[in-house]
Enzyme design. Sequence first.
Site, PDB file in Angstrom:
ATOM      1  N   HIS A  73      -9.632 -15.670  -2.448  1.00 43.76           N
ATOM      2  CA  HIS A  73     -10.095 -14.908  -1.285  1.00 43.76           C
ATOM      3  C   HIS A  73     -11.479 -15.417  -0.899  1.00 43.76           C
ATOM      4  O   HIS A  73     -12.363 -15.506  -1.753  1.00 43.76           O
ATOM      5  CB  HIS A  73     -10.147 -13.422  -1.627  1.00 43.76           C
ATOM      6  CG  HIS A  73      -8.799 -12.821  -1.884  1.00 43.76           C
ATOM      7  ND1 HIS A  73      -8.342 -11.718  -1.218  1.00 43.76           N
ATOM      8  CD2 HIS A  73      -7.791 -13.202  -2.709  1.00 43.76           C
ATOM      9  CE1 HIS A  73      -7.111 -11.430  -1.629  1.00 43.76           C
ATOM     10  NE2 HIS A  73      -6.759 -12.324  -2.545  1.00 43.76           N
ATOM     11  N   LYS A 114     -12.709  -5.603   6.982  1.00 42.79           N
ATOM     12  CA  LYS A 114     -13.436  -4.428   6.513  1.00 42.79           C
ATOM     13  C   LYS A 114     -14.530  -4.732   5.490  1.00 42.79           C
ATOM     14  O   LYS A 114     -15.398  -3.904   5.236  1.00 42.79           O
ATOM     15  CB  LYS A 114     -12.454  -3.419   5.910  1.00 42.79           C
ATOM     16  CG  LYS A 114     -11.905  -3.798   4.524  1.00 42.79           C
ATOM     17  CD  LYS A 114     -10.931  -2.745   3.979  1.00 42.79           C
ATOM     18  CE  LYS A 114     -10.399  -3.162   2.618  1.00 42.79           C
ATOM     19  NZ  LYS A 114      -9.315  -2.313   2.127  1.00 42.79           N
ATOM     20  N   ASP A 131      -1.386  -5.454  -5.597  1.00 39.84           N
ATOM     21  CA  ASP A 131      -2.809  -5.206  -5.378  1.00 39.84           C
ATOM     22  C   ASP A 131      -3.580  -5.483  -6.677  1.00 39.84           C
ATOM     23  O   ASP A 131      -2.979  -5.593  -7.747  1.00 39.84           O
ATOM     24  CB  ASP A 131      -3.025  -3.782  -4.858  1.00 39.84           C
ATOM     25  CG  ASP A 131      -4.041  -3.772  -3.714  1.00 39.84           C
ATOM     26  OD1 ASP A 131      -4.935  -4.642  -3.719  1.00 39.84           O
ATOM     27  OD2 ASP A 131      -3.932  -2.920  -2.822  1.00 39.84           O
ATOM     28  N   GLU A 132      -4.912  -5.583  -6.554  1.00 39.24           N
ATOM     29  CA  GLU A 132      -5.677  -6.082  -7.703  1.00 39.24           C
ATOM     30  C   GLU A 132      -5.653  -5.167  -8.936  1.00 39.24           C
ATOM     31  O   GLU A 132      -5.851  -5.674 -10.046  1.00 39.24           O
ATOM     32  CB  GLU A 132      -7.117  -6.435  -7.274  1.00 39.24           C
ATOM     33  CG  GLU A 132      -8.025  -5.302  -6.847  1.00 39.24           C
ATOM     34  CD  GLU A 132      -7.746  -4.780  -5.441  1.00 39.24           C
ATOM     35  OE1 GLU A 132      -6.959  -5.412  -4.724  1.00 39.24           O
ATOM     36  OE2 GLU A 132      -8.305  -3.728  -5.090  1.00 39.24           O
ATOM     37  N   LYS A 177       0.868  -1.182   0.000  1.00 37.16           N
ATOM     38  CA  LYS A 177       0.000   0.000   0.000  1.00 37.16           C
ATOM     39  C   LYS A 177       0.895   1.220   0.000  1.00 37.16           C
ATOM     40  O   LYS A 177       1.988   1.163   0.564  1.00 37.16           O
ATOM     41  CB  LYS A 177      -0.918   0.013   1.223  1.00 37.16           C
ATOM     42  CG  LYS A 177      -1.864  -1.181   1.337  1.00 37.16           C
ATOM     43  CD  LYS A 177      -3.058  -1.096   0.408  1.00 37.16           C
ATOM     44  CE  LYS A 177      -3.825  -2.419   0.414  1.00 37.16           C
ATOM     45  NZ  LYS A 177      -5.057  -2.413  -0.365  1.00 37.16           N
ATOM     46  N   HIS A 183      -7.919 -13.420  -7.241  1.00 33.95           N
ATOM     47  CA  HIS A 183      -8.470 -12.250  -6.534  1.00 33.95           C
ATOM     48  C   HIS A 183      -9.860 -12.011  -7.103  1.00 33.95           C
ATOM     49  O   HIS A 183     -10.055 -12.044  -8.308  1.00 33.95           O
ATOM     50  CB  HIS A 183      -7.574 -11.026  -6.724  1.00 33.95           C
ATOM     51  CG  HIS A 183      -7.929  -9.907  -5.779  1.00 33.95           C
ATOM     52  ND1 HIS A 183      -9.089  -9.180  -5.915  1.00 33.95           N
ATOM     53  CD2 HIS A 183      -7.296  -9.414  -4.696  1.00 33.95           C
ATOM     54  CE1 HIS A 183      -9.147  -8.271  -4.933  1.00 33.95           C
ATOM     55  NE2 HIS A 183      -8.081  -8.393  -4.179  1.00 33.95           N
ATOM     56  N   LYS A 191       1.950  -9.506  -2.076  1.00 35.54           N
ATOM     57  CA  LYS A 191       1.183  -9.546  -3.325  1.00 35.54           C
ATOM     58  C   LYS A 191       0.982  -8.157  -3.916  1.00 35.54           C
ATOM     59  O   LYS A 191       0.842  -7.173  -3.189  1.00 35.54           O
ATOM     60  CB  LYS A 191      -0.160 -10.233  -3.121  1.00 35.54           C
ATOM     61  CG  LYS A 191      -1.224  -9.383  -2.431  1.00 35.54           C
ATOM     62  CD  LYS A 191      -2.536 -10.145  -2.253  1.00 35.54           C
ATOM     63  CE  LYS A 191      -3.729  -9.589  -2.988  1.00 35.54           C
ATOM     64  NZ  LYS A 191      -4.076  -8.196  -2.783  1.00 35.54           N
TER      65      LYS A 191
HETATM   66  C1  CAP Z   1      -6.801  -5.728   1.308  1.00 35.17           C
HETATM   67  C2  CAP Z   1      -7.063  -5.637  -0.175  1.00 35.17           C
HETATM   68  C3  CAP Z   1      -7.930  -6.727  -0.866  1.00 35.17           C
HETATM   69  C4  CAP Z   1      -9.265  -6.982  -0.254  1.00 35.17           C
HETATM   70  C5  CAP Z   1     -10.277  -7.674  -1.168  1.00 35.17           C
HETATM   71  C6  CAP Z   1      -7.699  -4.303  -0.398  1.00 35.17           C
HETATM   72  O1  CAP Z   1      -6.131  -4.601   1.831  1.00 35.17           O
HETATM   73  O2  CAP Z   1      -5.868  -5.654  -0.870  1.00 35.17           O
HETATM   74  O3  CAP Z   1      -8.075  -6.343  -2.194  1.00 35.17           O
HETATM   75  O4  CAP Z   1      -9.025  -7.806   0.837  1.00 35.17           O
HETATM   76  O5  CAP Z   1     -11.342  -8.230  -0.455  1.00 35.17           O
HETATM   77  O6  CAP Z   1      -7.267  -3.591  -1.304  1.00 35.17           O
HETATM   78  O7  CAP Z   1      -8.656  -3.997   0.274  1.00 35.17           O
HETATM   79  P1  CAP Z   1      -6.190  -4.155   3.375  1.00 35.17           P
HETATM   80  P2  CAP Z   1     -11.555  -9.823  -0.332  1.00 35.17           P
HETATM   81  O8  CAP Z   1      -5.536  -5.279   4.153  1.00 35.17           O
HETATM   82  O9  CAP Z   1      -5.408  -2.862   3.489  1.00 35.17           O
HETATM   83  O10 CAP Z   1      -7.621  -4.009   3.736  1.00 35.17           O
HETATM   84  O11 CAP Z   1     -10.282 -10.408   0.185  1.00 35.17           O
HETATM   85  O12 CAP Z   1     -12.695  -9.977   0.624  1.00 35.17           O
HETATM   86  O13 CAP Z   1     -11.913 -10.317  -1.703  1.00 35.17           O
HETATM   87 MG    MG Z   2      -6.519  -5.236  -2.800  1.00 36.39          MG
END
Ligand code: CAP
Ligand code: MG
Length: 474
Positions: free
Chosen positions: A322, A330, A195-196, A167, A288, A193
């Site tokens: 996931h 969150k 991020d998406e 991040k 993801h 990882k």
């Molecule tokens: C987590 C995360 C993931 C989410 C997706 C985000 O970051 O990288 O993309 O977890 O949700 O960008 O929010 P944080 P899920 O740890 O900073 O929240 O895993 O439920 O599909």
């Molecule tokens: Mg993410």
Amino acid sequence: MLEKHQLLIKTLNEKQKAYLNLNLPNPRNGEYLLTVFHLIPGEKLNILQAAAEVAAESSTGTNFKVDTETPFSREMNALVYQLDLKRELVWIAYPWRLFDRGGNIQNIFTYIVGNVLGMKQVNALKLLDVWFPPAMLEQYDGPSYTIDDMRKYLDVYDRPILGTIVKPKMGLTSSEYAEVAYDFWAGGGDFVKNDEPQANQDFCPYDKMVKYVKEAMDKAVKDTGKKKVHSFNVSAADFDTMVERCEMIINAGFEPGSYAFLIDGITAGWMAVQTLRRKYPDVFIHFHRAAHGAFTRVENPLGFSVLVLSKFARLAGASGIHTGTAGVGKMSGNPEEDVVAAHNIQYFTAKGHFFEQSWGKIPEKDEDAIKLVHEDLTHLLILEDDSWRGMKKCCPIISGGLNPVLLKPFIDIMNNTNFITTMGAGVHAHPGGTKAGAKALVQACEAYKKGIDIEKYSKKHSELADAIKFFSKK
Ligand code: CAP
Ligand code: MG
Ligand code: MG
């Protein structure tokens, strides 16, 4: 048959009747993929009429009976075979010969949660659970490289694999990105990882990101004496570019096992997931699920459940997906739903919302069955030997709003540690920075393993103490 059901059947027209059999002798005879939908009818239909229309549109039919039908085409009709009027549930059986030969998930989705989600004849249509007959499972890839392979590579066994998402989500340059990854690994983390939305952004060129991550990983491995893993987002505009990204990573000199391929499985699609699985059986395929909320959120009456998505990800061959934080983090999601999904992709046999799925064919010899059950229970590498004819496991990846303080509460809900967890803010927002955040996560995990309360453990571990102070306040 119940009197109420008989009255409903009387309301069906000839076409609708062809998609119904409330006396289907044995729906588990191997010929059908079974489904359960929550259905609220629209357009003044009753639930059975609407269910028959759904079965028609999602298999062979359309809004009228057509003269071009043949006796064989009628055999391919999906059949409504069970009803629960109180809970507004309908069970539909799909002859699985309907589906593209060669294990195509995209094709199944196009039928069973395709046009039907847009029909006027339903106000609610949510696919809650699905059951695959063993004979069908044999036609699908399932995972190849599993969390057990990653554990072997990392030499990490009796705890979750500890990871992060770099991040800010976006905006770092390639070298800044790699520095954050290094700090996390140097602090004791195992797994980083992308991020998406990570792709080839102008401020963070993909080739440079790959090159600097390799340097950061080499340094971290040297400094810590531990193996590390990086999951690269290979989602792209087209398959050629996706594969180019994969090849770029392989050619950058990473050790096999040290890289995973992340795919945005919903936005890039099942074809992308299956392409990766088939082209790269020796790589961890990280699914993801960004955008899954459009289909899975409980507030949305249309779509499919997290359980359904997760089961199909295992069928497609994702090494991990996931599955949600069971309400701890969150993202929206309830404990039951997320834990049921996580267990269904991990175990050889697991209870879903409605079906108990066994991910393999019952072996012919009794002693084989006993051995299989035993190995499954001990979480060892199972089903490597083809003669078991079973499907390997897919691992839950737990992410979204987690931090070191929430590790134990999540493990308690999940009831095992066989997952990868990735914490973004939960690591990088630590008052001491990323490296301290990683240390706090490692310490929280040590406390869990030793059965010591984190408050107590933090007396002698300052990073954990800072994390508790910071994250408990928020
Ligand atoms: C987590 C995360 C993931 C989410 C997706 C985000 O970051 O990288 O993309 O977890 O949700 O960008 O929010 P944080 P899920 O740890 O900073 O929240 O895993 O439920 O599909
Ligand atoms: Mg993410
Ligand atoms: Mg059509």
